[in-house]
Design a protein around this motif. Structure first.
Motif, PDB file in Angstrom:
ATOM      1  N   LEU A  13       0.799  -1.223   0.000  1.00  0.00           N
ATOM      2  CA  LEU A  13       0.000   0.000   0.000  1.00  0.00           C
ATOM      3  C   LEU A  13       0.834   1.277   0.000  1.00  0.00           C
ATOM      4  O   LEU A  13       0.514   2.239  -0.683  1.00  0.00           O
ATOM      5  CB  LEU A  13      -0.934   0.014   1.215  1.00  0.00           C
ATOM      6  N   ALA A  60      -1.083   5.216  11.022  1.00  0.00           N
ATOM      7  CA  ALA A  60      -1.756   5.596   9.785  1.00  0.00           C
ATOM      8  C   ALA A  60      -0.729   6.046   8.764  1.00  0.00           C
ATOM      9  O   ALA A  60       0.413   6.353   9.104  1.00  0.00           O
ATOM     10  CB  ALA A  60      -2.759   6.717  10.059  1.00  0.00           C
ATOM     11  N   GLY A  73      -4.183   6.673   3.203  1.00  0.00           N
ATOM     12  CA  GLY A  73      -5.336   6.643   4.078  1.00  0.00           C
ATOM     13  C   GLY A  73      -5.493   5.378   4.883  1.00  0.00           C
ATOM     14  O   GLY A  73      -6.518   5.175   5.538  1.00  0.00           O
ATOM     15  N   GLN A  74      -4.463   4.503   4.868  1.00  0.00           N
ATOM     16  CA  GLN A  74      -4.580   3.249   5.617  1.00  0.00           C
ATOM     17  C   GLN A  74      -4.396   3.507   7.106  1.00  0.00           C
ATOM     18  O   GLN A  74      -3.563   4.321   7.516  1.00  0.00           O
ATOM     19  CB  GLN A  74      -3.591   2.200   5.108  1.00  0.00           C
ATOM     20  N   TYR A 120      -4.294   1.343  10.972  1.00  0.00           N
ATOM     21  CA  TYR A 120      -4.206   0.042  11.631  1.00  0.00           C
ATOM     22  C   TYR A 120      -4.221   0.224  13.139  1.00  0.00           C
ATOM     23  O   TYR A 120      -3.674   1.196  13.665  1.00  0.00           O
ATOM     24  CB  TYR A 120      -2.918  -0.696  11.242  1.00  0.00           C
ATOM     25  N   ALA A 160      -6.858  -3.941  10.456  1.00  0.00           N
ATOM     26  CA  ALA A 160      -7.079  -2.834   9.539  1.00  0.00           C
ATOM     27  C   ALA A 160      -8.415  -2.167   9.846  1.00  0.00           C
ATOM     28  O   ALA A 160      -9.454  -2.826   9.868  1.00  0.00           O
ATOM     29  CB  ALA A 160      -7.052  -3.324   8.099  1.00  0.00           C
ATOM     30  N   ARG A 208     -10.231   2.496   5.620  1.00  0.00           N
ATOM     31  CA  ARG A 208      -9.336   3.481   5.036  1.00  0.00           C
ATOM     32  C   ARG A 208     -10.043   4.813   4.888  1.00  0.00           C
ATOM     33  O   ARG A 208     -11.251   4.877   4.666  1.00  0.00           O
ATOM     34  CB  ARG A 208      -8.836   3.007   3.674  1.00  0.00           C
ATOM     35  N   ASP A 226      -7.817   8.516  -2.700  1.00  0.00           N
ATOM     36  CA  ASP A 226      -6.926   8.221  -1.586  1.00  0.00           C
ATOM     37  C   ASP A 226      -6.311   9.514  -1.066  1.00  0.00           C
ATOM     38  O   ASP A 226      -6.059  10.455  -1.837  1.00  0.00           O
ATOM     39  CB  ASP A 226      -5.797   7.283  -2.027  1.00  0.00           C
ATOM     40  N   THR A 277      -4.843  15.509   6.608  1.00  0.00           N
ATOM     41  CA  THR A 277      -4.149  14.967   5.451  1.00  0.00           C
ATOM     42  C   THR A 277      -3.390  16.057   4.704  1.00  0.00           C
ATOM     43  O   THR A 277      -3.747  17.243   4.757  1.00  0.00           O
ATOM     44  CB  THR A 277      -5.138  14.304   4.464  1.00  0.00           C
TER      45      THR A 277
END
Length: 302
Positions: free
Chosen positions: A109, A125, A129-130, A132, A141, A144, A151, A169
């Motif tokens: 990813l 993170a 955008g993943q 965990y 997970a 997202r 994304d 972000t």
């Protein structure tokens, strides 16, 4: 006085730090090297002790710890290392306390960027955008973060738990996770957002490029205007109602509705990137520089 006179080496480059308990400072450092294999070091200073351990194969990007629990350091390729910063009394004990957790999904990813203890939950993170959560010895997970079908790159996260957290972000978006899904925050401008911190009564402060500062919660956000300043904010932390914001040239203070520069003596070179709140004050971490803001006054530590 420099509390790191021996343990901080010439090739250590501080990526982030944490102050989990009074008198305790943890640093996550990358190490300059001509090799293609990344090298990193974690430094622990507490109770008159100066301890460190090294790991290879991943570049340290983020660190956090609980006052009464272990510490965690994140590598951009997905490695999370747990270590006993409180109990170790020698470099050998600190080294032996390590336990590594590998996240194979990161390789496909993209790299991770931030690790935070949100209450009792450890969350990390990253770049598409993943998100965990490390539960026991396994990564789970979480949904997202995708905004308007695209994304996004998560730069920072904050919140009381993994089921109630907010993110910013580099694409200029903020979002809140309610335990099931992400909700885009109604921000009316989109410069890159780089950092976030919690405020009292469920509020947050978000900061980023072009002197961007938002304060609010849920669907109510207020932009702080400072047209006379030209900053890209990379770090933010709160001390009560006062906010501190790091930028390349220094630190700004937001209080009583106004932004102003923090007075920092120029007798030595300081660097400014990350700010973190802790029991000793507001820690500033970057490169070869560690500072501490106590009662509104700047103190040089490294």
């Amino acid at each position: 006085m420099n509390p790191f006179p021996k343990v901080l080496k010439r090739q250590d480059y501080i990526q982030e730090g944490a102050n989990p308990a009074p008198g305790a400072m943890l640093l996550a450092c990358t190490v300059d090297s001509d090799d293609d294999i990344p090298q990193s070091r974690v430094i622990v200073v507490r109770d008159g002790l100066e301890l460190a351990f090294r790991f290879t194969g991943d570049a340290a990007v983020s660190i956090d710890a609980a006052a009464k629990g272990p510490g965690y350091v994140l590598g951009e390729n997905g490695t999370v290392i747990r270590f006993d910063w409180r109990g170790a009394t020698s470099p050998a004990e600190l080294e032996q306390s390590q336990r590594s957790f590998l996240n194979p999904a990161v390789e496909d990813l993209g790299p991770l960027r931030r690790l935070r203890l949100l209450g009792r939950d450890l969350v990390c993170a990253g770049s598409v955008g993943q998100v965990y959560q490390l539960v026991g010895d396994r990564f789970t997970a979480l949904p997202r973060l995708i905004i308007d079908g695209e994304d996004v790159t998560i730069e920072d996260i904050a919140g009381p738990s993994a089921a109630d957290m907010s993110a910013v972000t580099s694409d200029g978006h903020g979002a809140r996770f309610d335990g099931k899904t992400w909700h885009k925050l109604p921000l009316t401008s989109n410069p890159s957002l780089n950092c976030i911190c919690r405020l009292p009564r469920g509020r947050y402060a978000l900061a980023g490029d072009n002197t961007t500062l938002w304060i609010g919660s849920a669907n109510k956000w207020q932009a702080v205007q400072a047209p006379e300043l030209e900053r890209d904010y990379t770090g933010i932390a709160a001390d009560g109602a006062t906010l501190y914001l790091a930028h390349l040239g220094g630190i700004d203070v937001y209080e009583k509705g106004a932004l102003r520069p923090l007075k920092i003596p120029s007798r030595r070179r300081n660097e400014f990137v990350v700010l973190r709140s802790g029991p000793d004050g507001i820690g500033s971490f970057a490169g070869r520089s560690v500072g501490l803001i106590v009662a509104g006054l700047w103190q040089v530590m490294v």
